[in-house]
Design an enzyme around this catalytic site. Sequence first.
Site, mmCIF file in Angstrom:
data_model
loop_
_atom_site.group_PDB
_atom_site.id
_atom_site.type_symbol
_atom_site.label_atom_id
_atom_site.label_comp_id
_atom_site.label_asym_id
_atom_site.label_seq_id
_atom_site.Cartn_x
_atom_site.Cartn_y
_atom_site.Cartn_z
ATOM 1 N N LEU A 103 1.006 -1.044 -0.012
ATOM 2 C CA LEU A 103 0.019 0.016 0.187
ATOM 3 C C LEU A 103 0.965 1.239 -0.131
ATOM 4 C CD1 LEU A 103 -2.507 -0.902 2.795
ATOM 5 C CD2 LEU A 103 -2.552 -0.960 0.084
ATOM 6 N N ASP A 104 0.317 2.066 -0.774
ATOM 7 C CA ASP A 104 1.370 3.577 -0.612
ATOM 8 C C ASP A 104 1.447 4.160 0.665
ATOM 9 O OD1 ASP A 104 1.365 3.337 -3.327
ATOM 10 O OD2 ASP A 104 -0.325 4.723 -3.626
ATOM 11 N N LYS A 105 2.531 4.673 0.986
ATOM 12 C CA LYS A 105 2.840 5.492 2.153
ATOM 13 C C LYS A 105 1.567 5.990 2.880
ATOM 14 C CE LYS A 105 6.000 8.612 4.475
ATOM 15 N NZ LYS A 105 7.202 9.446 4.210
#
Length: 242
Positions: A103-105
């Site tokens: 998942l993106d930051k």
Amino acid sequence: MERLDKVLSNLGYGTRKEIKALIKSGEVEVDGKVVKDNGLKVKAEECIIKVFGEEINYRKYIYIMMNKPDGVVSATFDNYDETVIDLLEYEDSVFKPFPVGRLDKDTEGLLLITNDGELNHRLTSPKWHVDKVYYAEINKIVDEEDIKAFENGIVLDDGYNCLPAKLEIINADKNGSEVYVTVQEGKFHQVKRMFEAVDKEVVYLKRVKMGNLTLDENLELGQYRELSDEELLCLKDVHETK
Ligand code: URA
């Protein structure tokens, strides 16, 4: 069969040297008998191992559901940022787990963390078509045309043709929209780039489902728990039936 000292070191009871000393000191029992041989071969799933008189909870794999918060990266190590593994207690991180997919930051929500490489592979390999459901907030009105475009397969900025994706509108007005998006792939920034392709911006993104596994809403951001046996079976079922 595995060496007793290896079993204990995998569970975080210390280095091999420390465990050798522990065993020599007579604090380890296997099936009711004190053992002094650290190289003893045991079937850890089948025997009762006690350390300091307490039975150990042996298992090879760990399966964790985390509600990932904004600001941490989905990696095992990072030079600059806190990782999801940094959020684990020592007793869980000794299993050397890693996140399943990324998942993106700044993306929140459901993240599976395990040391089961086979399950990881099957959940992330495109050939199994595992559904991933995201709740997203979008800066503009999402409409029927967008639903059709997602259904037909969005073409990303690099020319990649996405598989058909499902877009459900929760509500949409001039201030923006709330939607659910279901995708079966995991390209870099996929959902954000899919919306960019229809000239819109994702302002908030949270994964709520992966295969048959739904995010436990009782988990606060940054909290996690192990999967129940039932959840694990459901999760494994997905790829066996597809
Ligand atoms: N799609 C994105 O753009 N970001 C994520 O973190 C997951 C899916």
